[in-house]
Scaffold this active site. Structure first.
Site, PDB file in Angstrom:
ATOM      1  N   GLY A   1      56.445  13.485  15.190  1.00 35.97           N
ATOM      2  CA  GLY A   1      55.148  13.278  15.546  1.00 35.97           C
ATOM      3  C   GLY A   1      54.233  12.084  15.329  1.00 35.97           C
ATOM      4  O   GLY A   1      54.802  11.105  15.142  1.00 35.97           O
ATOM      5  N   CYS A   2      52.891  12.129  15.241  1.00 33.82           N
ATOM      6  CA  CYS A   2      52.199  10.982  15.185  1.00 33.82           C
ATOM      7  C   CYS A   2      52.499  10.195  13.961  1.00 33.82           C
ATOM      8  O   CYS A   2      52.683  10.774  12.837  1.00 33.82           O
ATOM      9  CB  CYS A   2      50.670  11.577  15.057  1.00 33.82           C
ATOM     10  SG  CYS A   2      49.482  10.209  14.832  1.00 33.82           S
TER      11      CYS A   2
END
Length: 162
Positions: free
Chosen positions: A10-11
């Site tokens: 993810g981020c």
């Protein structure tokens, strides 16, 4: 002795923020890897995952312990998504540097699947580590520079290693 591991889940802001606080982690950098674009940027990194390069002291922690924490702080069962972030940039991936790391990654994915903690199977990919491109300076240490900034990472579970 210091070693490196590159993980995507993810981020990269939230992933870096939680991982950097682990015992034995010496340094972290966020960047892009796993794609074909040379010298990617935040605006143009198609195919690359947002990833964290983790330098660690192998006398204080291990590849396996870092994988354990990685699987505690993101959902490895959502394909190309973490929280509101969607797309291959946000895939769950272990970027291995050699066959030993690949095998450890495969084994840990089995541990997570067998744990039954997630309703769906793990979709984390194992990808050979190619070039790791540093993200722009404003992305490095982002949540330290911007307390309260966006993150979709939390500690979901305690250790899988019991």
């Amino acid at each position: 002795m210091t070693k490196k591991i590159v993980l995507a889940g993810g981020c990269f802001w939230g992933l870096e923020d939680l991982i950097r606080k682990q015992i034995g982690v010496v340094n972290t950098n966020v960047g892009y890897t796993g794609g074909r674009i040379i010298d990617p940027t935040y605006e143009n990194h198609e195919g690359h995952a947002e990833a964290v390069e983790i330098e660690y002291d192998s006398e204080k922690t291990s590849y396996k312990k870092l994988l354990d924490f990685f699987f505690q702080i993101h959902n490895p069962t959502t394909l190309n998504q973490q929280g509101n972030d969607r797309g291959t940039s946000y895939r769950s991936a272990i970027f291995y540097g050699n066959e030993e790391e690949k095998k450890e990654g495969q084994n840990f994915i089995k541990i997570v699947d067998k744990s039954g903690r997630w309703k769906s199977p793990v979709v984390t990919t194992l990808e050979s580590l190619g070039n790791f491109y540093l993200a722009e300076d404003y992305h490095q240490d982002y949540l330290e520079k911007n307390p309260g900034g966006y993150t979709c990472h939390v500690i979901y579970f305690d250790s899988y290693l019991k």
